[in-house]
Design an enzyme around this catalytic site. Structure first.
Site, mmCIF file in Angstrom:
data_model
loop_
_atom_site.group_PDB
_atom_site.id
_atom_site.type_symbol
_atom_site.label_atom_id
_atom_site.label_comp_id
_atom_site.label_asym_id
_atom_site.label_seq_id
_atom_site.Cartn_x
_atom_site.Cartn_y
_atom_site.Cartn_z
ATOM 1 C CB ALA A 86 9.512 88.278 64.878
ATOM 2 N N GLY A 97 9.350 96.697 60.457
ATOM 3 C CA GLY A 97 10.549 96.410 61.247
ATOM 4 C C GLY A 97 11.287 97.691 61.609
ATOM 5 C CD GLU A 119 24.384 88.497 72.008
ATOM 6 O OE1 GLU A 119 23.410 87.739 72.174
ATOM 7 O OE2 GLU A 119 25.152 88.819 72.907
ATOM 8 C CG ASN A 124 18.270 86.961 60.582
ATOM 9 O OD1 ASN A 124 17.685 87.410 59.596
ATOM 10 N ND2 ASN A 124 17.688 86.781 61.752
ATOM 11 C CE1 TYR A 131 17.561 94.178 64.539
ATOM 12 C CE2 TYR A 131 19.328 92.600 64.190
ATOM 13 C CZ TYR A 131 18.060 92.897 64.653
ATOM 14 O OH TYR A 131 17.289 91.926 65.231
HETATM 15 C C1 LIG Z 1 14.060 90.982 60.308
HETATM 16 C C2 LIG Z 1 12.596 91.406 60.203
HETATM 17 C C3 LIG Z 1 12.110 91.845 61.605
HETATM 18 C C4 LIG Z 1 12.478 92.581 59.212
HETATM 19 O O1 LIG Z 1 11.133 93.086 59.273
HETATM 20 P P1 LIG Z 1 10.480 93.883 58.045
HETATM 21 O O2 LIG Z 1 9.280 94.591 58.561
HETATM 22 O O3 LIG Z 1 10.273 92.990 56.891
HETATM 23 O O4 LIG Z 1 11.628 94.936 57.684
HETATM 24 P P2 LIG Z 1 11.439 96.350 56.972
HETATM 25 O O5 LIG Z 1 10.386 96.256 55.922
HETATM 26 O O6 LIG Z 1 11.234 97.410 58.025
HETATM 27 O O7 LIG Z 1 12.857 96.565 56.282
HETATM 28 C C5 LIG Z 1 13.898 97.275 56.919
HETATM 29 C C6 LIG Z 1 15.148 97.232 56.070
HETATM 30 O O8 LIG Z 1 15.639 95.892 56.043
HETATM 31 C C7 LIG Z 1 15.711 95.422 54.689
HETATM 32 N N1 LIG Z 1 15.251 94.033 54.615
HETATM 33 C C8 LIG Z 1 14.137 93.543 55.190
HETATM 34 N N2 LIG Z 1 14.002 92.235 54.854
HETATM 35 C C9 LIG Z 1 15.049 91.941 54.059
HETATM 36 C C10 LIG Z 1 15.462 90.769 53.389
HETATM 37 N N3 LIG Z 1 14.761 89.616 53.485
HETATM 38 N N4 LIG Z 1 16.626 90.800 52.687
HETATM 39 C C11 LIG Z 1 17.344 91.943 52.590
HETATM 40 N N5 LIG Z 1 16.998 93.095 53.187
HETATM 41 C C12 LIG Z 1 15.859 93.091 53.918
HETATM 42 C C13 LIG Z 1 14.775 96.320 53.915
HETATM 43 O O9 LIG Z 1 15.137 96.408 52.565
HETATM 44 C C14 LIG Z 1 14.897 97.624 54.606
HETATM 45 O O10 LIG Z 1 16.063 98.286 54.168
HETATM 46 P P3 LIG Z 1 16.013 99.773 53.544
HETATM 47 O O11 LIG Z 1 15.638 100.653 54.731
HETATM 48 O O12 LIG Z 1 17.401 99.988 53.060
HETATM 49 O O13 LIG Z 1 14.963 99.725 52.492
HETATM 50 C C15 LIG Z 1 11.718 90.240 59.671
HETATM 51 O O14 LIG Z 1 12.280 89.747 58.483
HETATM 52 C C16 LIG Z 1 11.561 89.092 60.647
HETATM 53 O O15 LIG Z 1 10.683 89.111 61.508
HETATM 54 N N6 LIG Z 1 12.409 88.039 60.501
HETATM 55 C C17 LIG Z 1 12.305 86.824 61.340
HETATM 56 C C18 LIG Z 1 12.664 87.082 62.776
HETATM 57 C C19 LIG Z 1 14.070 87.642 62.914
HETATM 58 O O16 LIG Z 1 14.993 87.227 62.236
HETATM 59 N N7 LIG Z 1 14.235 88.575 63.858
HETATM 60 C C20 LIG Z 1 15.529 89.227 64.107
HETATM 61 C C21 LIG Z 1 16.410 88.458 65.006
HETATM 62 S S1 LIG Z 1 15.829 88.488 66.701
#
Ligand SMILES: CC(C)(COP(=O)(O)OP(=O)(O)OC[C@H]1O[C@@H](n2cnc3c(N)ncnc32)[C@H](O)[C@@H]1OP(=O)(O)O)[C@@H](O)C(=O)NCCC(=O)NCCS
Length: 164
Positions: A86, A97, A119, A124, A131
């Site tokens: 996260a 991320g 997984e 999500n 990923y």
């Molecule tokens: C998933 C998560 C880790 C992403 O972290 P983040 O730092 O915001 O992601 P990034 O800024 O590095 O974005 C990476 C890519 O994902 C995309 N992305 C990130 N959040 C997004 C959203 N809400 N909707 C669509 N795309 C998204 C970005 O556009 C980016 O894509 P690009 O490289 O084509 O521009 C964060 O939303 C999170 O912590 N979510 C809750 C916990 C979770 O679901 N963990 C994963 C399952 S264990």
């Protein structure tokens, strides 16, 4: 999604590997990061127990004293599973991320990992976008793998990549 203008300076973020002592902070970040209805966040005890096993580790990102992101990983032979990760809600959308996925790949390679897999809950979208951006490919589906607090079933989507 566009990158926000207030990107943290690289020297604001500190990446490191962590172990059992980081369990309380990681559990707190997990609790504030996941929607409770999906029951995805691990507890401090679950995290500590896994890390006590010796084949698991954390990749951590701090800004000062604040834990900004984590990834919890486990290795079995040359396969590494990313079990939970996260980015703190306040720090999302800044490519942290994506950098975290690079850290995971680096730390996995360092341990001799050849393949990374994970997984994710169907629906999500943020995690799946992350990923795919990180170069993983969708591999398969595990039907009804997750169960919500109200008992609904949700499929898990599996992703994997080879670590070169
Ligand atoms: C998933 C998560 C880790 C992403 O972290 P983040 O730092 O915001 O992601 P990034 O800024 O590095 O974005 C990476 C890519 O994902 C995309 N992305 C990130 N959040 C997004 C959203 N809400 N909707 C669509 N795309 C998204 C970005 O556009 C980016 O894509 P690009 O490289 O084509 O521009 C964060 O939303 C999170 O912590 N979510 C809750 C916990 C979770 O679901 N963990 C994963 C399952 S264990």
């Amino acid at each position: 999604m566009s990158v926000q203008p207030n990107l943290p300076e690289p020297d604001q973020l500190r990446w490191s590997e962590g172990g059992i002592v980081a369990s309380p902070a990681v559990a707190a970040l997990a609790a504030s990061s996941f929607d409770p209805q999906y029951r995805e966040a691990w507890t401090e005890l679950q995290i500590a127990n896994l890390l006590a096993g010796g084949n698991a580790w954390l990749d951590l990102c701090h800004a000062g004293q604040e834990l900004v992101a984590f990834a919890l990983n486990r290795q079995v032979l040359d396969e590494v599973e990313l079990l939970l990760c996260a980015v703190s809600p306040a720090w999302r959308g800044r490519r942290i991320g994506l950098r975290m996925m690079e850290q995971v790949a680096d730390s996995a390679r360092k341990r001799g990992g050849k393949r990374l897999f994970l997984e994710v809950r169907q629906g999500n979208e943020a995690a799946m976008a992350l990923y795919l951006s990180a170069g993983l490919r969708q591999e398969g589906r595990r039907p009804a793998y997750y169960r919500t607090v109200v008992g609904d079933s949700i499929d898990a989507i599996t992703f994997a990549s080879f670590l070169q």
